[in-house]
Design a protein around this motif. Structure first.
Motif: not given
Length: 878
Positions: A208-211, A329-332, A404-412, A450-456
């Protein structure tokens, strides 16, 4: 079962030993060592839940620098802990160190001059450079394991500095109850909590889209954002309708034109009604995009129609998701325009335009895009300069991108209305101190998108305990994760093989790969209640300490630490993690500006402690109300120092009269011992102070309790002690002396207890002169036990007589003579009620004022002193 209030109230044979010249210097070292050696603040596990008061102490970021805010907020918590201990509670007061995560990594990089390269092999003999490089480009590359070892090494040193500060400050934590957010126990708890949430459907993996912070190359959660005002410019760019007519949009990010997927306007905007449902073509890149309507479009912003790119900001994400738009997407992740020409950009001209941008930073790409638009005639006018808020990672120095990246989330509750309402209900269930801070919690929860993005994508953190099987082509099968059992935790999938697999299978088709990411540091520190109470590891301790009683913290991390802790407790234990939360304010500089290194207005706590002493600093911190931003004020600290010194000296006077522990009147004592009306008036006031201070502490209004106690103390020393010296020395007989001795001893005993939470060193020093044990294990004063000693007494008598004494002192001051100068005659006036009080205390007033004749006259209300005739200097009173 152990008794948690040691027996220090039974009269014994303790010898009264008072130093000739009491001083504050050296008390911190003396008592810190004694408290630790004697286990004064040790938690007793032989207990029941009803006896326990448990505190979820904030684990400070050990890699951060010490600042005056640490003294401020941690003292406020300690004052509460000391009070609760004196009320008979078995206080569970641990201390942790938040040492994993990006702050530690940054400090290690700069301190040692290294950078982590996870592709490098581990070097068991590695030593960092003796002289670190100054430029980051020249930092040494080290393996992941070597880098983690350096993080561990530096974190331990940093934590010792914090422990020394907190010990000197007098924090009554149990130093046997410490933890680190990166130690084995914390990693085990964090990984088990993650796996439990995964099993319950509360944690999930999503592409999903990720900051994204391009400097640290890691994803960032919504709670870690901050807006910063930055210069920018609106560029008026022309898209083309099918008939060639232009449609102008205004954008601050023209470099994202190749990522455009639609134009959007408000559904009620009459200017664009005819465009909805049609398509336009982007300049330079010739991509046909639809014109759509959405309520978030702002008719009064720019031209009222905007381009949707994937992704320029979080609003783009909302539009993309709700309007079901494609992803382009065009920005890496490095913050540069992707090198390969996207498949949606076709044709020689568009491809050539894209090639002009490929590989450039977004800043350079913006400049070149503007040049290309101008050359193509698609830029109308010159860019309009503006200043606007831009999203930054709170620890970063470059604007965030959305990738856009694959990340882990916790529902909040950010994408689930029912869960959001449940978490709002949890906030209402919590008791807030002060109450208005709940609004910050509610505002945050209601504003989540959005839900809580917990992966770094970092290295020094708790590894995500997941492996993935690889298919025949060597690609991860993400929807079939390999998970460890609870008894295998903690694990490190990047360094250990998956359960039931051999390390030789790593990275091979048909084999496995470990999840390379770590948990966000908040995903671990949000579990501090579970970590310290032994959730899932120590059922006995957990049952005696959880849910905890108190979460103390600062207001700016309500959205992060407090909310995330509520989220985890709700999903893991179906409860709040604590019953109460105390929220402290910021420490501001004397000009009421927030302290920061960049402004050069930071106060170093060790210097302040060295200059004024710990009790003085604690007095300043405890004088501030919860939730209130407070200026650093050396003047207030000096007042605290004077108070502590006065406490030593006043106690010396009281004990010099020959009073002992046996002089203190407690429950069941003979009330007739205190026969003098002035002594009984003092005790009546003391009863009221104890009642009100206790009520204030119960409501977490420690500043109010301090103010009440301090005000009474100065009345005691400035008025009462001065008034009764003659009787205390035995000038009016043994019975009168016994009365004043009992009042002095009982009041001193209570004052030491009342001041003990705020001035722990001075109070325990005085206690040691005439009592066994520590004042900090003595019971809190009991107003009900004291009340019979003052039954029927007039608490205003001391006030009235004190006012008269002040009038006599003022007359001498105005006459510029010494206070011991004799008064031949004086007239004291007041209401009939006040005159009656003055008559009851007249003997003490005459002695204290060195007065031969005091004539009392009834009249208007308010004590007045007039017609004072002073004797010539040194003439004795008759």
């Amino acid at each position: 079962m152990a008794d948690n209030t040691l027996g220090t109230d039974t009269p014994g044979t303790t010898t009264v030993t008072v130093p000739d010249k009491p001083v504050l210097e050296g008390l911190e070292e003396k008592f810190s060592a004694r408290w630790r050696e004697e286990g004064t603040f040790r938690f007793d596990r032989d207990t029941e839940r009803a006896q326990v008061y448990s505190i979820d102490t904030p684990p400070p970021t050990a890699s951060g620098s010490l600042h005056v805010g640490h003294m401020f907020s941690y003292t406020q918590t300690d004052v509460v802990a000391r009070y609760r201990r004196m009320t008979g509670k078995n206080v569970f007061y641990p201390m942790g160190w938040d040492d994993n995560g990006l702050p530690t990594e940054r400090r290690v990089q700069n301190y040692f001059g290294v950078r982590c390269d996870p592709t490098l092999a581990y070097d068991p003999d590695y030593q960092p450079p003796a002289k670190p490089a100054k430029n980051e480009r020249d930092f040494e590359q080290v393996s992941r394991r070597n880098f983690i070892e350096l993080c561990e090494r530096l974190a331990v040193d940093d934590e010792k500095v914090f422990e020394d500060l907190f010990t000197r400050l007098g924090l009554s934590v149990d130093w046997d109850l410490t933890y680190r957010t990166i130690d084995d126990h914390s990693r085990r708890i964090a990984q088990k909590a993650f796996l439990d949430d995964l099993a319950a459907g509360n944690a999930y993996l999503a592409d999903a889209p990720t900051l994204w912070d391009v400097t640290f190359r890691t994803a960032v959660a919504q709670a870690e954002l901050e807006d910063r005002e930055r210069p920018g410019a609106y560029h008026r760019v022309a898209f083309a309708r099918p008939d060639g007519q232009p449609v102008h949009i205004e954008t601050t990010r023209p470099e994202l034109l190749p990522a455009c997927v639609a134009l959007v306007a408000h559904p009620d905007d009459e200017r664009y009604q005819g465009l909805f449902g049609t398509t336009v073509t982007s300049p330079l890149f010739g991509v046909e995009v639809p014109v759509v309507a959405h309520r978030l479009a702002k008719p009064d912003k720019g031209s009222g129609i905007a381009m949707i790119c994937t992704f320029g900001d979080l609003t783009d994400v909302v539009w993309w998701r709700e309007l079901d738009l494609p992803t382009r997407p065009v920005v890496g992740r490095d913050g540069r325009i992707l090198a390969e020409t996207p498949e949606w950009i076709r044709g020689e001209g568009p491809a050539a335009a894209y090639a002009e941008l490929a590989g450039k930073t977004v800043f350079s790409a913006k400049e070149r895009t503007v040049e290309l638009l101008r050359e193509a005639g698609a830029l109308e006018g010159e860019p309009k300069q503006i200043v606007h808020p831009v999203n930054f990672y709170e620890k970063g120095d470059k604007p965030l991108e959305v990738v856009t990246s694959r990340q882990w989330y916790i529902r909040n509750g950010g994408r689930d209305a029912a869960r959001r309402e449940r978490l709002l209900a949890r906030g209402a269930e919590l008791t807030w101190h002060p109450a208005f801070m709940k609004a910050r919690y509610d505002d945050w929860v209601e504003g989540l998108n959005g839900d809580w993005l917990i992966s770094r994508q970092r290295f020094f953190g708790v590894p995500i305990p997941v492996w993935y099987p690889l298919d025949a082509q060597g690609e991860p099968v993400y929807d079939e994760p390999i998970l460890p059992s609870a008894d295998q935790l903690p694990v490190d999938p990047a360094a250990e093989p998956a359960p039931g697999r051999d390390e030789s299978e790593r990275g091979r088709p048909g084999g496995f790969t470990g999840d390379p990411d770590v948990l966000d540091t908040w995903a671990t520190s949000s579990l501090s209640p579970q970590i310290v109470t032994g959730w899932a590891t120590d059922p006995d301790l957990h049952a005696k300490t959880y849910p905890m009683d108190l979460r103390p913290q600062a207001h700016e991390i309500i959205r992060t630490w407090l909310f995330s802790s509520v989220v985890r407790a709700d999903s893991l234990t179906d409860s709040l993690p604590w019953s109460d939360a105390t929220i402290s304010g910021w420490v501001l500089d004397p000009d009421r500006k927030k302290m920061s290194k960049s402004k050069g207005n930071v106060v170093v706590p060790t210097d302040t402690l060295e200059k004024f002493g710990s009790d003085a600093v604690r007095y300043w911190a405890a004088s501030a109300r919860l939730g209130a931003d407070t200026a650093f004020d050396e003047g207030q600290i000096k007042i605290g120092r004077r108070l502590a010194i006065k406490l030593l000296n006043a106690s010396k006077f009281v004990l010099a009269q020959g009073v002992t522990e046996a002089s203190v009147l407690g429950a069941g004592a003979d009330a007739g011992t205190v026969a003098d009306p002035l002594d009984r008036s003092l005790l009546a006031r003391l009863v009221t102070v104890v009642e009100r201070a206790t009520e204030a502490f119960e409501n977490y209004e420690y500043a109010r309790a301090l103010q009440l106690t301090e005000s009474f103390f100065w009345t005691f020393t400035d008025d009462y002690v001065e008034l009764v010296k003659d009787r205390a020395y035995g000038a009016r007989g043994e019975a009168a002396q016994a009365s004043v001795h009992a009042a002095l001893a009982t009041t001193l005993d209570a004052l030491l207890r009342l001041f003990a939470p705020v001035l722990p060193f001075a109070t325990d020093e005085v206690w040691s002169w005439w009592r066994a044990g520590s004042v900090h294990r003595a019971p809190w004063p009991d107003a009900a036990a004291l009340a019979p000693l003052a039954d029927g007494a007039d608490p205003e008598l001391l006030t009235t007589v004190g006012e008269a004494l002040s009038g006599l002192r003022k007359a001498k001051s105005e006459a510029k003579v010494k206070q011991r100068t004799a008064v031949r005659t004086a007239v004291i006036t007041g209401s009939a009620e006040e005159v009656a009080r003055l008559e009851a205390g007249l003997g003490d007033l005459r002695a204290a004022g060195n007065a031969a004749e005091l004539r009392l006259e009834a009249g208007d209300a308010g004590v007045g002193v007039r017609d004072v005739e002073l004797a010539p200097a040194e003439e004795p009173v008759r």
